[in-house]
Design an enzyme around this catalytic site. Structure first.
Site, short mmCIF file in Angstrom:
data_model
loop_
_atom_site.label_atom_id
_atom_site.label_comp_id
_atom_site.label_asym_id
_atom_site.label_seq_id
_atom_site.Cartn_x
_atom_site.Cartn_y
_atom_site.Cartn_z
N TYR A 92 35.05 43.80 10.64
CA TYR A 92 34.72 44.15 12.02
C TYR A 92 34.47 42.91 12.88
O TYR A 92 34.55 43.00 14.11
CB TYR A 92 33.45 45.02 12.08
CG TYR A 92 33.53 46.34 11.38
CD1 TYR A 92 34.72 46.84 10.84
CD2 TYR A 92 32.39 47.13 11.24
CE1 TYR A 92 34.76 48.06 10.20
CE2 TYR A 92 32.43 48.36 10.60
CZ TYR A 92 33.62 48.82 10.07
OH TYR A 92 33.66 50.02 9.43
N HIS A 97 36.19 47.67 0.84
CA HIS A 97 36.53 48.31 2.11
C HIS A 97 37.67 49.33 2.01
O HIS A 97 37.67 50.34 2.71
CB HIS A 97 36.90 47.23 3.14
CG HIS A 97 36.71 47.67 4.55
ND1 HIS A 97 36.31 46.84 5.55
CD2 HIS A 97 36.83 48.88 5.15
CE1 HIS A 97 36.21 47.50 6.70
NE2 HIS A 97 36.53 48.74 6.47
N SER A 146 35.16 52.42 -0.38
CA SER A 146 35.48 53.13 0.86
C SER A 146 36.96 53.43 0.91
O SER A 146 37.78 52.63 0.43
CB SER A 146 35.07 52.27 2.07
OG SER A 146 35.33 52.93 3.28
N ASN A 147 37.30 54.57 1.47
CA ASN A 147 38.69 55.00 1.61
C ASN A 147 39.36 55.29 0.26
O ASN A 147 40.51 54.94 0.03
CB ASN A 147 39.50 53.97 2.40
CG ASN A 147 39.05 53.90 3.84
OD1 ASN A 147 39.12 54.87 4.60
ND2 ASN A 147 38.53 52.72 4.23
N GLY A 192 35.42 62.85 14.14
CA GLY A 192 36.87 62.80 14.09
C GLY A 192 37.46 61.46 14.44
O GLY A 192 38.65 61.24 14.26
N SER A 210 28.57 54.41 18.35
CA SER A 210 28.50 54.50 19.80
C SER A 210 27.87 53.23 20.34
O SER A 210 27.04 52.61 19.67
CB SER A 210 27.69 55.71 20.24
OG SER A 210 27.63 55.78 21.65
N ASN A 248 26.81 53.65 23.60
CA ASN A 248 26.06 54.32 24.65
C ASN A 248 24.65 54.61 24.14
O ASN A 248 24.46 55.36 23.18
CB ASN A 248 26.77 55.63 25.04
CG ASN A 248 26.10 56.34 26.19
OD1 ASN A 248 24.92 56.67 26.12
ND2 ASN A 248 26.86 56.61 27.25
N ALA A 286 20.73 57.80 20.79
CA ALA A 286 19.50 58.58 20.65
C ALA A 286 19.81 60.05 20.38
O ALA A 286 19.19 60.69 19.52
CB ALA A 286 18.65 58.44 21.92
N ASN A 299 22.51 61.39 19.00
CA ASN A 299 23.09 61.62 17.68
C ASN A 299 22.06 61.62 16.57
O ASN A 299 22.28 62.18 15.49
CB ASN A 299 24.14 60.55 17.38
CG ASN A 299 25.35 60.64 18.28
OD1 ASN A 299 25.59 61.67 18.90
ND2 ASN A 299 26.13 59.57 18.36
#
Length: 293
Positions: free
Chosen positions: A72, A131, A159-160, A212, A256, A258, A263, A265
């Protein structure tokens, strides 16, 4: 500016009211013996100050699970937020559960682990994941296992990986079995069969893209069944979906930047979905994934 601050304060009060600190601490015990929060913040695509502020805000809200990855490019941003939150007395290091990931094409995974520790500003990583699939799977997993023995990592996972056969490789060929499998998981791809199979090994499925994923959130958040259930509980569609993940035995990490959405979520602790509502959401499953990694 004053109106914005006032609105945020009112929103936070409405979200959390008089909830106790214990409310924020819902965890599961991993097969490694460590406790892991069942809801947190994902940081995929967040970088710089945006990432730092999102993580800091999440911790201030009560979130204690933060998910990042070397790929990331934001581990240093996450690290700055962690340092700020601890310095400001919001939480202690021991209360925070930090996950990062190492890619399978890593040339030197041991060095990558050290680099992640340095960027995050931590003495140990709570959970480190392979990963995704790649030619260096075993090399990376071996390095994580060794770092676990050295106390640099507390729990390891993958993961994955979407089949029992794939996961069995790590159970059968390594001393330390995965504690967590982090996969794409949402109401249209529910992964319940894999969840049930993993239970016998004490392995938890962690849901990334719980709504999603980018480009598909409207399909989840605008689903009529979800909206009807949300209205019945005076909650949002996002809160119903995160609650469904947690009640289904998954760990959820919605992402997020935002602050209000972060908060929102996390405000899922004061209601519970009924058995009928859980079944209604389960019936939405189409076994449709949106990513191919």
């Amino acid at each position: 500016m004053k109106k914005s601050i006032l609105f945020f304060g009112v929103f936070m009060a409405a979200c959390f009211g008089a909830l106790s600190a214990e409310t924020f601490g819902q965890t599961v015990k991993l097969n490694s013996g460590y406790e892991m929060p069942v809801a947190g913040l994902g940081t995929w695509t967040l970088t710089g100050k945006t990432c730092e502020n999102a993580v800091y805000s999440a911790l201030k809200t009560g979130v204690r699970l933060i998910d990042t990855a070397k790929y990331y490019g934001n581990e240093a941003d996450v690290g700055r937020a962690l340092k700020r939150a601890v310095a400001d007395g919001i939480c202690s290091r021991s209360e925070i559960f930090v996950t990062t990931k190492i890619v399978p094409w890593s040339v030197d995974p041991a060095a990558d682990i050290e680099n992640s520790l340095e960027k995050l500003g931590l003495e140990y990583i709570d959970l480190c994941l392979l990963h995704q699939h790649g030619s260096g799977d075993d090399n990376v997993y071996s390095a994580m296992q060794e770092a676990c023995r050295e106390g640099k990592i507390r729990s390891i996972g993958i993961s994955n990986f979407y089949t029992a056969q794939e996961i069995e490789h790590f159970i059968n060929n390594f001393e330390i079995k995965p504690a967590v499998v982090q996969n794409e998981n949402h109401i249209f791809y529910q992964g319940t069969e894999l969840r049930d199979w993993c239970k016998k090994y004490g392995i938890y499925i962690e849901s990334y893209y719980p709504f999603g994923g980018r480009g598909h959130t409207r399909q989840s958040l605008g689903n009529p069944v979800v909206l009807q259930i949300a209205a019945a509980h005076n909650k949002t569609a996002a809160q119903v979906i995160v609650r469904w993940h947690v009640q289904s035995g998954f760990i959820a990490i919605p992402g997020s930047s935002n602050l209000l959405h972060i908060a929102e979520n996390f405000n899922i602790w004061d209601f519970e979905l009924s058995a009928d509502e859980m079944k209604e959401i389960s019936n939405l499953n189409k076994n449709v994934r949106y990513e191919n990694w």
